[in-house]
Design an enzyme around this catalytic site. Structure first.
Site, short mmCIF file in Angstrom:
data_model
loop_
_atom_site.label_atom_id
_atom_site.label_comp_id
_atom_site.label_asym_id
_atom_site.label_seq_id
_atom_site.Cartn_x
_atom_site.Cartn_y
_atom_site.Cartn_z
N TYR A 1 -4.33 3.91 8.39
CA TYR A 1 -5.68 3.35 8.54
C TYR A 1 -6.27 3.64 9.91
O TYR A 1 -6.15 4.75 10.41
CB TYR A 1 -5.65 1.84 8.23
CG TYR A 1 -5.00 1.59 6.90
CD1 TYR A 1 -5.59 2.03 5.72
CD2 TYR A 1 -3.75 0.99 6.81
CE1 TYR A 1 -4.98 1.84 4.50
CE2 TYR A 1 -3.13 0.79 5.59
CZ TYR A 1 -3.75 1.22 4.45
OH TYR A 1 -3.15 1.05 3.25
N LYS B 1 0.23 3.57 -2.81
CA LYS B 1 -0.96 4.42 -2.91
C LYS B 1 -0.60 5.91 -2.85
O LYS B 1 -1.36 6.76 -3.32
CB LYS B 1 -1.96 4.06 -1.80
CG LYS B 1 -2.56 2.65 -2.00
CD LYS B 1 -3.37 2.17 -0.82
CE LYS B 1 -3.89 0.76 -1.07
NZ LYS B 1 -4.46 0.12 0.14
N TYR C 1 -4.06 -2.24 -9.90
CA TYR C 1 -3.92 -2.18 -8.44
C TYR C 1 -2.97 -3.28 -7.93
O TYR C 1 -2.07 -3.01 -7.12
CB TYR C 1 -5.30 -2.30 -7.79
CG TYR C 1 -5.21 -2.36 -6.28
CD1 TYR C 1 -4.91 -1.22 -5.55
CD2 TYR C 1 -5.39 -3.56 -5.59
CE1 TYR C 1 -4.79 -1.27 -4.16
CE2 TYR C 1 -5.28 -3.62 -4.22
CZ TYR C 1 -4.98 -2.48 -3.51
OH TYR C 1 -4.84 -2.53 -2.14
N SER D 1 0.80 -1.24 0.00
CA SER D 1 0.00 0.00 0.00
C SER D 1 0.82 1.28 0.00
O SER D 1 0.25 2.37 -0.14
CB SER D 1 -0.93 0.03 1.21
OG SER D 1 -1.95 -0.92 1.04
N VAL E 1 1.42 -3.70 3.85
CA VAL E 1 1.43 -4.98 4.57
C VAL E 1 2.68 -5.82 4.30
O VAL E 1 2.86 -6.87 4.90
CB VAL E 1 0.16 -5.83 4.32
CG1 VAL E 1 -1.05 -5.23 4.98
CG2 VAL E 1 -0.07 -6.09 2.85
O1 DON Z 1 -4.86 -4.92 -1.29
C1 DON Z 1 -4.26 -5.42 -0.32
O2 DON Z 1 -4.86 -5.94 0.60
C2 DON Z 1 -2.76 -5.32 -0.33
N1 DON Z 1 -2.26 -5.45 -1.66
C3 DON Z 1 -2.30 -4.02 0.20
C4 DON Z 1 -2.78 -3.73 1.60
C5 DON Z 1 -1.86 -2.91 2.39
O3 DON Z 1 -0.67 -2.85 2.17
C6 DON Z 1 -2.45 -2.26 3.57
N2 DON Z 1 -1.42 -1.58 4.34
N3 DON Z 1 -1.07 -1.62 5.44
#
Ligand code: DON
Length: 319
Positions: A255, A81, A203, A78, A273
């Protein structure tokens, strides 16, 4: 040792290599507690060793300091983003804010619940729903949005090797049920214009990029530089947009832990993540930390600790 100077913005007053070494020692001393959990809902992420730790600082003067595994590439997830938001604001201008909000959601990053009541307008561009709308904007604007994003990442980081991790990409494509649901749900409200599969492809591509801490710290230097990338002097985005991206990072970048993060760290930041977190000290420097085990909100546990120690030792929080 390492007590903050009177004027923390004067970097000549800090022993940045010494501060990084102290943080690394403190973090490694905490490995034994085995707190946090490496993300495994994307199966390929589960095999990353939990004892990895890297941290890098990129100053506006062009200096880079790093420690530990700062040169080891990992899945940026993420964190991407931030970069796609920058490109989408450039493409769509302020009209983007009609399609995605800028309020913290207070819900997990992959939640679907608010979308039903809020008619498919995601709360902010950093939750998955918002990032899917941002990806849709890029698809409408660029003939080849993947190539545009890759070029942006390579240019901002100064690393021409930045690329997609095939294993993570395939793994997330196969197991991304929530994102598939989110994209379809948003499309049902008309807030995704392109084919859902194309939006998801972009994405998953952005999330599967592999970069290291040095690359990532450099890649957000323009947010410390009021929209200008130091060194090259390239204007990446306007002062106003860079200020606002930092504001959204502060309020939404971690978040439903953004309040805790502001309290303990006090910097605009964005987590992923994969265990990475980028953070910005406006007008001074940008940084990136990586430690794979996550807290229950999906933020790197020791990464947040390392940033907390950094702002405590330097006095460089925005507050
Ligand atoms: O879409 C997802 O769930 C992961 N590709 C990215 C989520 C993420 O990195 C949230 N961050 N902490």
């Amino acid at each position: 040792m390492h007590s903050p100077p009177q004027n923390p913005h004067d970097l000549s007053r800090h022993d940045l290599p010494g501060i990084l070494a102290t943080i690394e020692d403190e973090v490694r001393a905490r490995f034994d507690a085995r707190e946090g959990k490496v993300a495994d809902y994307i199966p390929a992420l589960a095999s990353v060793p939990r004892e990895r730790f890297g941290m890098a600082i990129a100053t506006l003067d062009g200096d880079v300091y790093s420690v530990g595994d700062a040169q080891v590439p990992f899945s940026i997830q993420s964190i991407s983003k931030v970069h796609t938001l920058t490109l989408a604001l450039d493409a769509a201008g302020d009209a983007l804010w009609k399609r995605v909000g800028r309020e913290p959601s207070g819900d997990p990053f992959n939640s679907l619940v608010q979308l039903e009541h809020e008619c498919g307008i995601p709360r902010n561009p950093f939750i998955n729903a918002g990032a899917l709308v941002v990806a849709d904007v890029l698809l409408s604007h660029y003939d080849d949005p993947e190539a545009a994003l890759l070029a942006f990442m390579r240019e901002r980081s100064g690393n021409a090797e930045v690329g997609r991790d095939e294993e993570i990409w395939t793994s997330e494509r196969r197991s991304g049920y929530r994102n598939i649901a989110l994209a379809n749900f948003i499309r049902s409200f008309g807030n995704i214009e392109n084919e859902v599969d194309a939006v998801l492809d972009l994405y998953f591509f952005q999330c599967a990029l592999r970069m290291n801490c040095v690359d990532l710290a450099r890649s957000v230097r323009y947010l410390a530089g009021r929209g200008v990338c130091p060194g090259t002097g390239t204007r990446v985005t306007s002062i106003e947009r860079s200020t606002r991206i930092n504001a959204v990072m502060m309020t939404c970048g971690t978040y439903d832990a953004a309040g805790e993060f502001a309290f303990h760290v006090g910097l605009p930041a964005k987590s992923g993540v994969g265990g990475g977190i980028v953070a910005v000290v406006p007008n001074v420097l940008s940084l990136c930390v990586w430690s794979p085990p996550l807290d229950d909100k999906g933020n790197s546990l020791l990464g947040a600790y390392a940033l907390h120690r950094f702002t405590r030792m330097t006095g460089l929080s925005v507050f």
